[in-house]
Design a protein around this motif. Structure first.
Motif, PDB file in Angstrom:
ATOM      1  N   PRO A  73       1.048  -0.852   0.602  1.00 22.83           N
ATOM      2  CA  PRO A  73       0.158   0.179  -0.329  1.00 22.83           C
ATOM      3  C   PRO A  73       0.517   1.294  -0.018  1.00 22.83           C
ATOM      4  CG  PRO A  73      -0.294  -1.113   1.967  1.00 22.83           C
ATOM      5  CD  PRO A  73       0.492  -1.774   1.442  1.00 22.83           C
ATOM      6  N   PRO A  74       0.237   2.090  -0.548  1.00 21.26           N
ATOM      7  CA  PRO A  74       0.668   3.633  -0.015  1.00 21.26           C
ATOM      8  C   PRO A  74       1.202   4.273   0.837  1.00 21.26           C
ATOM      9  CG  PRO A  74      -1.359   4.282  -1.673  1.00 21.26           C
ATOM     10  CD  PRO A  74      -1.241   2.291  -0.818  1.00 21.26           C
ATOM     11  N   PHE A  75       0.755   3.427   1.905  1.00 24.51           N
ATOM     12  CA  PHE A  75       0.756   4.174   2.849  1.00 24.51           C
ATOM     13  C   PHE A  75       1.686   3.080   4.677  1.00 24.51           C
ATOM     14  CE2 PHE A  75      -3.080   1.992   2.959  1.00 24.51           C
ATOM     15  CZ  PHE A  75      -3.436   0.783   3.504  1.00 24.51           C
ATOM     16  N   ALA A  76       1.478   3.679   5.902  1.00 20.95           N
ATOM     17  CA  ALA A  76       2.218   2.656   5.983  1.00 20.95           C
ATOM     18  C   ALA A  76       2.160   1.235   6.831  1.00 20.95           C
ATOM     19  CB  ALA A  76       3.545   3.687   7.322  1.00 20.95           C
ATOM     20  N   ILE A  77       2.994   0.518   7.435  1.00 22.71           N
ATOM     21  CA  ILE A  77       2.446  -0.243   7.367  1.00 22.71           C
ATOM     22  C   ILE A  77       3.519  -1.155   8.634  1.00 22.71           C
ATOM     23  CG2 ILE A  77      -0.115  -1.685   6.314  1.00 22.71           C
ATOM     24  CD1 ILE A  77       2.174  -3.377   5.249  1.00 22.71           C
ATOM     25  N   ASP A  78       3.005  -1.825   9.687  1.00 22.41           N
ATOM     26  CA  ASP A  78       3.874  -2.495  10.776  1.00 22.41           C
ATOM     27  C   ASP A  78       4.274  -4.266  10.714  1.00 22.41           C
ATOM     28  OD1 ASP A  78       6.220  -2.644  12.013  1.00 22.41           O
ATOM     29  OD2 ASP A  78       5.580  -1.152  13.966  1.00 22.41           O
ATOM     30  N   GLY A  79       4.752  -4.497  10.766  1.00 23.95           N
ATOM     31  CA  GLY A  79       4.633  -6.248  10.998  1.00 23.95           C
ATOM     32  C   GLY A  79       5.678  -6.853  11.264  1.00 23.95           C
ATOM     33  N   GLU A  80       6.173  -8.043  10.726  1.00 22.43           N
ATOM     34  CA  GLU A  80       6.590  -8.726  11.277  1.00 22.43           C
ATOM     35  C   GLU A  80       6.964  -9.955   9.448  1.00 22.43           C
ATOM     36  OE1 GLU A  80      10.225 -10.245  14.368  1.00 22.43           O
ATOM     37  OE2 GLU A  80       8.535  -8.581  14.002  1.00 22.43           O
ATOM     38  N   LEU A  81       8.748  -9.546   9.363  1.00 22.50           N
ATOM     39  CA  LEU A  81       9.259 -10.692   8.393  1.00 22.50           C
ATOM     40  C   LEU A  81       8.924 -12.130   8.196  1.00 22.50           C
ATOM     41  CD1 LEU A  81      10.953  -8.071   6.475  1.00 22.50           C
ATOM     42  CD2 LEU A  81       9.416  -9.021   5.228  1.00 22.50           C
ATOM     43  N   PHE A  82       8.417 -12.928   7.603  1.00 21.19           N
ATOM     44  CA  PHE A  82       8.034 -14.093   8.429  1.00 21.19           C
ATOM     45  C   PHE A  82       7.866 -15.339   7.301  1.00 21.19           C
ATOM     46  CE2 PHE A  82       5.212 -17.564  11.288  1.00 21.19           C
ATOM     47  CZ  PHE A  82       6.865 -17.715  12.052  1.00 21.19           C
ATOM     48  N   SER A  83       9.182 -16.453   8.041  1.00 21.81           N
ATOM     49  CA  SER A  83       8.274 -17.713   7.432  1.00 21.81           C
ATOM     50  C   SER A  83       7.485 -18.628   7.451  1.00 21.81           C
ATOM     51  CB  SER A  83       9.390 -18.461   6.077  1.00 21.81           C
ATOM     52  OG  SER A  83      10.960 -18.725   7.134  1.00 21.81           O
ATOM     53  N   GLU A  84       8.667 -19.241   8.104  1.00 21.49           N
ATOM     54  CA  GLU A  84       7.136 -20.562   9.722  1.00 21.49           C
ATOM     55  C   GLU A  84       8.364 -20.223  10.302  1.00 21.49           C
ATOM     56  OE1 GLU A  84       8.720 -24.545   8.550  1.00 21.49           O
ATOM     57  OE2 GLU A  84       9.696 -23.297   6.791  1.00 21.49           O
ATOM     58  N   ARG A  85       8.179 -21.031  11.537  1.00 22.28           N
ATOM     59  CA  ARG A  85       8.396 -20.478  13.124  1.00 22.28           C
ATOM     60  C   ARG A  85      10.198 -22.375  13.187  1.00 22.28           C
ATOM     61  NH1 ARG A  85       2.645 -22.422  13.453  1.00 22.28           N
ATOM     62  NH2 ARG A  85       1.590 -21.105  14.854  1.00 22.28           N
ATOM     63  N   ASN A  86      10.705 -21.387  13.983  1.00 26.74           N
ATOM     64  CA  ASN A  86      12.186 -22.255  14.229  1.00 26.74           C
ATOM     65  C   ASN A  86      12.435 -21.868  12.992  1.00 26.74           C
ATOM     66  OD1 ASN A  86      12.077 -22.902  16.786  1.00 26.74           O
ATOM     67  ND2 ASN A  86      10.350 -24.440  16.339  1.00 26.74           N
ATOM     68  N   HIS A  87      12.603 -20.971  12.156  1.00 26.55           N
ATOM     69  CA  HIS A  87      13.112 -20.409  11.088  1.00 26.55           C
ATOM     70  C   HIS A  87      14.353 -19.053  11.059  1.00 26.55           C
ATOM     71  CE1 HIS A  87      11.866 -24.379   9.595  1.00 26.55           C
ATOM     72  NE2 HIS A  87      12.543 -24.105   8.326  1.00 26.55           N
ATOM     73  N   PHE A  88      14.317 -18.722  12.392  1.00 22.19           N
ATOM     74  CA  PHE A  88      14.562 -17.690  12.312  1.00 22.19           C
ATOM     75  C   PHE A  88      16.086 -17.284  11.488  1.00 22.19           C
ATOM     76  CE2 PHE A  88      16.942 -13.580  14.442  1.00 22.19           C
ATOM     77  CZ  PHE A  88      16.363 -12.843  14.200  1.00 22.19           C
ATOM     78  N   GLU A  89      16.885 -17.782  11.593  1.00 25.52           N
ATOM     79  CA  GLU A  89      18.186 -17.292  10.819  1.00 25.52           C
ATOM     80  C   GLU A  89      18.023 -17.677   9.393  1.00 25.52           C
ATOM     81  OE1 GLU A  89      20.900 -16.791  12.440  1.00 25.52           O
ATOM     82  OE2 GLU A  89      20.174 -17.466  14.224  1.00 25.52           O
TER      83      GLU A  89
END
Length: 268
Positions: A73-89
């Motif tokens: 969107p052309p406006f701000a959104i805040d969140g977390e980039l994520f794929s699946e659990r236990n895959h932080f690295e």
């Protein structure tokens, strides 16, 4: 008047600075949460979309490929980039890549629309309305569940942890988005964790004689040392001075310092 507020919201979002402060969580410690909502706390990389680009919590531009953000969107959104659990690295590795590779594995899980008017549900509805007209597989709105009582909260925490999730976020839906560490949004986990900034490295002894033995860091609790939780590779190449790390701990000492602080990982 409503149209004017929406137009103003769009203008504010488009003029957001890349290093804008973000809403940060405090710990849940038996606060009154009547009327609040809860959601899973996803262990990914913070992603703030300012209407033009994706930015990390540290204010660095993330090299998301064009296909990933083309319908954002052309406006701000805040969140977390994520794929699946236990895959932080893996998630962190993808977001750090300058080639924009493997971003198709990620989604931006959105928990707020910072500059939109109204309460949390009204703010999120602005994004929902936009996505109905501009669908994208790379944005998902996090479900916000009304908390019936504290027993309900802890039941949900157990469900999340049984799924190998990180924990729970509980927040006041009537509160505005605050660009600071807010007492209107709290995290609940079985183990505590916080962040600090590395200010010094200390040479080790014995088996760690030629590598780092511990480091000093600083946050709102003051200065303290962390000497455990590092593997040998991390002792050979410790988190740089000035970097932000996450540590785990088991409560606080009488002086307010973290008890048994243990290194977890460098904040990405």
């Amino acid at each position: 008047m409503k149209l004017l507020r929406v137009l103003l919201f769009y203008c504010i979002s488009l003029s957001a600075f890349a290093n804008a402060d973000l809403m940060l969580l405090q710990n849940y410690d038996n606060q009154d949460i009547r009327g609040w909502v809860m959601s899973e706390k996803f262990d990914g990389v913070r992603g703030y979309w300012d209407g033009k680009q994706l930015i990390s919590r540290q204010g660095q531009r993330l090299s998301a490929p064009a296909y990933f953000i083309k319908d954002f969107p052309p406006f701000a959104i805040d969140g977390e980039l994520f794929s699946e659990r236990n895959h932080f690295e893996e998630i962190a590795s993808i977001t750090k890549s300058y080639k924009g590779e493997r971003w198709d594995k990620l989604k931006l899980l959105v928990f707020d629309v910072p500059d939109a008017p109204g309460d949390l549900f009204e703010r999120l509805n602005v994004l929902k309305t936009y996505l109905n007209e501009h669908p994208t597989p790379y944005i998902e709105i996090i479900e916000q569940i009304p908390v019936r009582n504290k027993a309900h909260l802890y039941e949900f925490l157990a469900e999340v942890e049984n799924r190998q999730g990180e924990g729970v976020v509980v927040r006041n839906p009537k509160a505005p988005y605050e660009r600071k560490r807010s007492n209107q949004i709290l995290k609940l986990k079985t183990a505590y964790d916080e962040e600090c900034t590395v200010i010094a490295h200390h040479k080790g002894k014995g088996q760690f004689e030629n590598v780092m033995g511990s480091l000093s860091c600083k946050n709102e609790r003051g200065e303290f040392k962390i000497g455990s939780g590092f593997n040998f590779s991390e002792r050979e190449n410790p988190p740089p001075i000035g970097s932000v790390i996450t540590y785990k701990y088991r409560g606080l000492t009488n002086s307010g310092k973290p008890r048994f602080a243990t290194y977890w990982r460098e904040k990405k």
